[in-house]
Design an enzyme around this catalytic site. Structure first.
Site, PDB file in Angstrom:
ATOM      1  N   ALA A  71     -88.828  49.560  -7.349  1.00 45.81           N
ATOM      2  CA  ALA A  71     -90.068  50.179  -6.876  1.00 45.81           C
ATOM      3  C   ALA A  71     -91.137  49.094  -6.807  1.00 45.81           C
ATOM      4  CB  ALA A  71     -90.488  51.289  -7.830  1.00 45.81           C
ATOM      5  N   GLY A 115     -85.428  50.534  -9.207  1.00 46.66           N
ATOM      6  CA  GLY A 115     -85.355  51.658  -8.273  1.00 46.66           C
ATOM      7  C   GLY A 115     -84.377  51.405  -7.139  1.00 46.66           C
ATOM      8  N   GLU A 118     -81.167  52.449  -8.521  1.00 47.46           N
ATOM      9  CA  GLU A 118     -81.192  53.918  -8.640  1.00 47.46           C
ATOM     10  C   GLU A 118     -81.018  54.581  -7.276  1.00 47.46           C
ATOM     11  OE1 GLU A 118     -84.893  53.522 -10.858  1.00 47.46           O
ATOM     12  OE2 GLU A 118     -84.009  54.694 -12.486  1.00 47.46           O
ATOM     13  N   GLU A 138     -86.291  47.207 -15.795  1.00 46.29           N
ATOM     14  CA  GLU A 138     -87.603  47.807 -16.084  1.00 46.29           C
ATOM     15  C   GLU A 138     -88.101  47.485 -17.490  1.00 46.29           C
ATOM     16  OE1 GLU A 138     -85.044  49.342 -14.637  1.00 46.29           O
ATOM     17  OE2 GLU A 138     -85.714  50.700 -13.049  1.00 46.29           O
TER      18      GLU A 138
HETATM   19  N1  DAK Z   1     -92.433  45.010  -6.383  1.00 43.34           N
HETATM   20  C1  DAK Z   1     -93.376  44.335  -5.671  1.00 43.34           C
HETATM   21  N2  DAK Z   1     -93.209  43.095  -5.202  1.00 43.34           N
HETATM   22  C2  DAK Z   1     -92.056  42.469  -5.488  1.00 43.34           C
HETATM   23  C3  DAK Z   1     -91.026  43.100  -6.238  1.00 43.34           C
HETATM   24  C4  DAK Z   1     -91.251  44.443  -6.692  1.00 43.34           C
HETATM   25  N3  DAK Z   1     -90.332  45.146  -7.357  1.00 43.34           N
HETATM   26  N4  DAK Z   1     -90.015  42.225  -6.362  1.00 43.34           N
HETATM   27  C5  DAK Z   1     -90.387  41.115  -5.706  1.00 43.34           C
HETATM   28  N5  DAK Z   1     -91.613  41.255  -5.181  1.00 43.34           N
HETATM   29  C6  DAK Z   1     -92.366  40.295  -4.409  1.00 43.34           C
HETATM   30  C7  DAK Z   1     -92.861  39.147  -5.283  1.00 43.34           C
HETATM   31  O1  DAK Z   1     -94.038  39.505  -5.966  1.00 43.34           O
HETATM   32  C8  DAK Z   1     -93.075  38.057  -4.258  1.00 43.34           C
HETATM   33  O2  DAK Z   1     -94.276  38.303  -3.580  1.00 43.34           O
HETATM   34  P1  DAK Z   1     -95.377  37.134  -3.299  1.00 43.34           P
HETATM   35  O3  DAK Z   1     -95.645  36.543  -4.624  1.00 43.34           O
HETATM   36  O4  DAK Z   1     -94.637  36.209  -2.375  1.00 43.34           O
HETATM   37  O5  DAK Z   1     -96.531  37.858  -2.683  1.00 43.34           O
HETATM   38  C9  DAK Z   1     -91.948  38.288  -3.273  1.00 43.34           C
HETATM   39  O6  DAK Z   1     -91.531  39.652  -3.458  1.00 43.34           O
HETATM   40  C10 DAK Z   1     -90.736  37.396  -3.541  1.00 43.34           C
HETATM   41  O7  DAK Z   1     -90.362  37.567  -4.895  1.00 43.34           O
HETATM   42  P2  DAK Z   1     -90.052  36.333  -5.872  1.00 43.34           P
HETATM   43  O8  DAK Z   1     -90.907  35.166  -5.537  1.00 43.34           O
HETATM   44  O9  DAK Z   1     -90.134  36.858  -7.259  1.00 43.34           O
HETATM   45  O10 DAK Z   1     -88.544  36.002  -5.451  1.00 43.34           O
HETATM   46  P3  DAK Z   1     -87.411  35.310  -6.332  1.00 43.34           P
HETATM   47  O11 DAK Z   1     -86.298  35.057  -5.396  1.00 43.34           O
HETATM   48  O12 DAK Z   1     -87.982  34.159  -7.130  1.00 43.34           O
HETATM   49  O13 DAK Z   1     -86.972  36.405  -7.411  1.00 43.34           O
HETATM   50  C11 DAK Z   1     -86.311  38.673  -8.120  1.00 43.34           C
HETATM   51  C12 DAK Z   1     -86.303  37.576  -6.988  1.00 43.34           C
HETATM   52  C13 DAK Z   1     -85.687  39.916  -7.540  1.00 43.34           C
HETATM   53  C14 DAK Z   1     -85.475  38.150  -9.282  1.00 43.34           C
HETATM   54  C15 DAK Z   1     -87.772  38.874  -8.603  1.00 43.34           C
HETATM   55  O14 DAK Z   1     -88.609  39.098  -7.454  1.00 43.34           O
HETATM   56  C16 DAK Z   1     -87.910  40.048  -9.525  1.00 43.34           C
HETATM   57  O15 DAK Z   1     -87.585  39.946 -10.706  1.00 43.34           O
HETATM   58  N6  DAK Z   1     -88.473  41.170  -9.010  1.00 43.34           N
HETATM   59  C17 DAK Z   1     -88.787  42.333  -9.810  1.00 43.34           C
HETATM   60  C18 DAK Z   1     -87.544  43.079 -10.169  1.00 43.34           C
HETATM   61  C19 DAK Z   1     -87.862  44.295 -11.026  1.00 43.34           C
HETATM   62  O16 DAK Z   1     -88.431  44.142 -12.153  1.00 43.34           O
HETATM   63  N7  DAK Z   1     -87.564  45.520 -10.549  1.00 43.34           N
HETATM   64  C20 DAK Z   1     -87.861  46.744 -11.234  1.00 43.34           C
HETATM   65  C21 DAK Z   1     -89.185  47.290 -10.767  1.00 43.34           C
HETATM   66  S1  DAK Z   1     -89.644  48.815 -11.639  1.00 43.34           S
HETATM   67  C22 DAK Z   1     -89.502  56.531 -10.369  1.00 43.34           C
HETATM   68  C23 DAK Z   1     -88.914  55.939  -9.268  1.00 43.34           C
HETATM   69  C24 DAK Z   1     -88.608  54.592  -9.307  1.00 43.34           C
HETATM   70  C25 DAK Z   1     -88.929  53.812 -10.402  1.00 43.34           C
HETATM   71  C26 DAK Z   1     -89.518  54.424 -11.497  1.00 43.34           C
HETATM   72  C27 DAK Z   1     -89.818  55.767 -11.475  1.00 43.34           C
HETATM   73  N8  DAK Z   1     -89.820  57.919 -10.387  1.00 43.34           N
HETATM   74  C28 DAK Z   1     -89.328  58.783  -9.261  1.00 43.34           C
HETATM   75  C29 DAK Z   1     -90.514  58.557 -11.438  1.00 43.34           C
HETATM   76  C30 DAK Z   1     -88.580  52.400 -10.355  1.00 43.34           C
HETATM   77  C31 DAK Z   1     -89.164  51.410 -11.081  1.00 43.34           C
HETATM   78  C32 DAK Z   1     -88.801  50.023 -10.777  1.00 43.34           C
HETATM   79  O17 DAK Z   1     -87.972  49.742  -9.955  1.00 43.34           O
END
Ligand code: DAK
Length: 264
Positions: A71, A115, A118, A138
């Site tokens: 997400a 997400g 998921e 997360e």
């Molecule tokens: N959200 C927003 N932007 C993101 C992102 C994300 N999840 N993942 C990556 N980006 C953005 C980065 O901020 C960066 O943007 P700029 O800085 O260039 O503006 C760009 O994408 C490229 O990312 P990286 O520079 O980080 O790229 P790398 O290749 O170095 O790393 C990575 C790739 C996938 C390892 C890294 O980006 C990463 O760790 N991303 C976050 C992964 C993460 O923590 N995902 C979980 C998010 S929480 C619900 C429904 C859904 C959810 C909850 C509740 N309900 C229905 C109640 C879900 C929650 C989640 O998913």
């Protein structure tokens, strides 16, 4: 080859290959982070595909490098509890795929996190490219999975692996994902879309009635006891004998020809 029509969506690309619709997550600058807008568009897109009788199977995919990195953290970070609660944050537009009656295949390459994982698990089955990485990171953000990551993942991979993934954020690669039953199979990433579309076309060539019932039957296995599920299966199976497609399928076998299913 898939045909690309102008997309009516900002965050999705929509392609067609015969009866197979291909929905491509398309926010490359944000690694396909699943924003509210994207999930609204996914909901609208699936509504349209379900209403179109020429669509018989749906493939949801991302790019060769990322399915979805979760997400959108930037969008959800500032939310207050009052906003999340009153706006029914993310509930409203996240589960449309679980209500799809048509088969939905996830074709996953690269990052499939949070997400994104998921969403893939809400699809009927996942075909993974050999570069796929699955994870529920997360916990690193001070939250937990919120849309099935503690529930569906546990049913698919078992308690020990689900606990490790959810508590430590450890990712698993495609080989491990296949070994633990999260994905149906792994293919070279260059062949991913071809294989997913081939599976969709195979489904599209079958009776839409038995396909729809089979999908419902398997899903019941996740919601009920074994005895209830087997009883449900038996009744559904018996009801298939009311359809022309059952007669056509069996007659064609006996006559050594290809069946022509009409969905009646
Ligand atoms: N959200 C927003 N932007 C993101 C992102 C994300 N999840 N993942 C990556 N980006 C953005 C980065 O901020 C960066 O943007 P700029 O800085 O260039 O503006 C760009 O994408 C490229 O990312 P990286 O520079 O980080 O790229 P790398 O290749 O170095 O790393 C990575 C790739 C996938 C390892 C890294 O980006 C990463 O760790 N991303 C976050 C992964 C993460 O923590 N995902 C979980 C998010 S929480 C619900 C429904 C859904 C959810 C909850 C509740 N309900 C229905 C109640 C879900 C929650 C989640 O998913």
């Amino acid at each position: 080859m898939p045909e690309t029509a102008p997309s009516p969506y900002e965050t999705l690309l929509l392609d067609r290959d015969e009866a197979v619709a291909i929905v491509r997550l398309n926010r490359p600058d944000a690694l396909n982070a699943l924003s509210d807008r994207l999930m609204d568009e996914m909901t609208a897109c699936l509504d349209a595909l379900e209403a179109d009788p020429s669509v018989r199977a749906i493939v949801i995919t991302g790019s060769d490098k990322v399915f979805a990195a979760g997400a959108d953290i930037k969008e959800m970070g500032p939310k207050t509890y009052a906003e999340a609660f009153t706006q029914d944050f993310l509930t409203r537009n996240w589960e449309r795929v679980t209500r799809c009656r048509k088969p939905v295949i996830a074709a996953v390459a690269g990052h499939c996190l949070g997400g994104g994982c998921e969403l893939a698990m809400m699809c009927d089955f996942i075909i993974a490219g050999d570069n796929a990485q699955f994870g529920q990171p997360e916990i690193n953000l001070g939250i937990t999975p919120g849309v099935g990551g503690t529930q569906r993942l546990t049913r698919f991979v078992g308690k020990s692996k689900a606990m490790e993934m959810v508590l430590t954020g450890r990712r698993i690669d495609a080989v491990e994902a296949e070994r633990c039953g999260l994905v149906s199979r792994v293919v070279p990433v260059a062949e991913l879309m071809g294989e997913a579309i081939k599976a969709g076309k195979k489904i599209a060539s079958l009776s839409p009635l038995s396909v729809m019932m089979a999908k419902e039957m398997v899903n019941v296995a996740y919601e009920t006891t074994l005895a209830e599920g087997v009883r449900y299966e038996r009744r559904q199976f018996q009801s298939l004998f009311a359809f022309d497609d059952q007669k056509e399928g069996m007659t064609a076998f006996v006559e050594k020809r290809k069946p022509t299913f009409k969905g009646t």
